[in-house]
Write an enzyme that holds these catalytic residues in place. Structure first.
Site, mmCIF file in Angstrom:
data_model
loop_
_atom_site.group_PDB
_atom_site.id
_atom_site.type_symbol
_atom_site.label_atom_id
_atom_site.label_comp_id
_atom_site.label_asym_id
_atom_site.label_seq_id
_atom_site.Cartn_x
_atom_site.Cartn_y
_atom_site.Cartn_z
ATOM 1 N N SER A 92 57.159 0.044 40.577
ATOM 2 C CA SER A 92 57.395 -1.137 40.415
ATOM 3 C C SER A 92 58.494 -0.983 41.290
ATOM 4 C CB SER A 92 58.255 -1.637 39.209
ATOM 5 O OG SER A 92 57.237 -2.125 38.268
ATOM 6 N N TYR A 198 59.872 -10.879 32.985
ATOM 7 C CA TYR A 198 59.516 -9.413 34.204
ATOM 8 C C TYR A 198 57.898 -9.680 33.907
ATOM 9 C CZ TYR A 198 59.221 -5.042 36.400
ATOM 10 O OH TYR A 198 59.430 -4.532 37.546
ATOM 11 N N ASN A 200 53.991 -8.774 36.571
ATOM 12 C CA ASN A 200 52.760 -8.378 37.585
ATOM 13 C C ASN A 200 52.676 -9.184 38.272
ATOM 14 O OD1 ASN A 200 54.037 -4.980 37.745
ATOM 15 N ND2 ASN A 200 52.685 -5.228 35.449
ATOM 16 N N GLY A 337 60.750 2.347 38.427
ATOM 17 C CA GLY A 337 59.164 1.533 38.376
ATOM 18 C C GLY A 337 58.906 2.516 37.593
#
Length: 388
Positions: A92, A198, A200, A337
């Site tokens: 990330s 959060y 993606n 990440g």
């Protein structure tokens, strides 16, 4: 493979097959040499490995200068240390690159930070209350294609990313539009802008906004706007290419094959397209240091947009592509990440006087690596950023 990935291999003068072979012939001798210069930092790298990781690469910049080192092993069954110039999947941290490009487009008047995303991507029928800012700060409320927990606590699965099902499908190619449509097939988690989660899918959409506005794949735009100007020669957007170019440590995935029977698989080679513009990039600690220092130093964004990037959401502590956290010594800024087999952190004090970049490779340990990741981050925050 994206255009930027192809350019990387042409520039390096190697084919994809040769890149895989090169990974086994670059020794990590520099780790031991550098470790003697800063035994305190070398000890921290070894402490991180002892918490459950197969290997780690660490780069530190502080008042005593720059230091790089590594600990653990490059590959299970081998005594060789991870290369201190090794490539790894940054997960990330890709989001920070993507957010930077979106904000550059905002600065050029080509994207409105508070404009509806539907105006750029009408094909998805998005709620017009969802703005570009909400994508970058994770407040859109969209269901994530990787799965989500509903407000009542119900777990709704996403695409297969765990266990044997993931391993059997780890070379499958996902298109970003497919990932978005999967998420949109589920009810939203909440009304746009009313909460923080959060997800993606926000950054897959952000990558598609870049593509629509710029007229080229988001990876090519990152290459044109960030990688090439900063000389980040070891950073690549792989697209569907499953390998890691150049020297690198191996990452492993441990799963329960049968009840009570655990199996560890080398997961270094995998198709990263499931992460797309939310997490597919590959880099090095050196390149991440160069990028993050340039970003926070105002070389990539005008001051007003960098200020917007650094305004954290009160719930998640997340700005626009970066974490803005309060440590014992004050504010610290991070990119974080995770990817199958790999964990990465890039962190800095606001003035850039103290920084660290950390790559961790997962191995055969039964330790809680999520907890170990957080402990490693806290250790380095305290010791490096706060100077304890």
């Amino acid at each position: 493979m994206t255009t930027s990935a192809k350019r990387f291999f042409r520039r390096a003068g190697i084919t994809a097959v040769a890149a895989a072979l090169l990974a086994g012939i670059t020794p990590g001798v520099a780790a031991a040499d550098k470790g003697r210069d800063r035994p305190d930092l070398q000890a921290m790298a070894e402490q991180i490995v002892a918490s459950g990781f197969a290997g780690t690469q660490l780069r530190v910049h502080d008042a005593r200068g720059d230091w790089t080192g590594s600990a653990g092993v490059r590959e299970l069954g081998s005594a060789a240390k991870p290369p201190t110039n090794g490539r790894f999947r940054i997960g990330s941290n890709t989001k920070t690159f993507v957010s930077t490009v979106v904000l550059q487009l905002v600065g050029e008047g080509k994207v409105g930070l508070d404009a509806p995303v539907a105006g750029y991507l009408p094909e998805f029928g998005l709620d017009r209350r969802i703005t570009v800012r909400m994508l970058l700060q994770h407040t859109s409320g969209l269901f994530d294609y990787t799965g989500a927990m509903l407000p009542d606590g119900t777990i709704v699965p996403g695409i297969p990313l765990t266990g044997k099902e993931f391993l059997d499908n780890r070379f499958h190619t996902y298109r970003p539009q497919e990932l978005v449509r999967f998420g949109l097939s589920k009810p939203p988690l909440y009304a746009p802008g009313t909460d923080w989660t959060y997800t993606n899918i926000n950054y897959v959409l952000a990558g598609l906004v870049i593509e629509k506005v710029a007229g080229r794949p988001y990876g090519d735009e990152i290459q044109r706007r960030i990688l090439r100007p900063l000389g980040l020669r070891d950073t690549v957007v792989p697209g569907t290419w499953p390998g890691i170019p150049g020297p690198h440590a191996h990452g492993y995935y441990r799963y329960e094959e049968k009840p009570g029977q655990w199996k560890t698989v080398d997961i270094t080679t995998q198709n990263p397209s499931w992460a797309s513009s939310a997490g597919e990039m590959i880099s090095t600690t050196k390149d991440l240091h160069t990028f993050f220092s340039a970003l926070l130093g105002g070389k990539l964004l005008p001051a007003p947009l960098l200020d917007e990037m650094r305004k954290p959401h009160p719930k998640g502590g997340y700005g626009l592509g970066i974490y803005v956290q309060e440590a014992s010594c004050g504010t610290v800024i991070k990119g974080m990440g995770g990817f199958h087999g790999y964990g990465t952190v890039m962190a800095s004090t606001p003035d850039g006087s103290r920084t660290y970049e950390l790559s961790m490779t997962y191995g055969d340990s039964d330790a809680d690596l999520g907890q170990a990741y957080n402990k490693a981050d806290q250790l380095l925050t305290d010791k490096v950023l706060c100077g304890k």
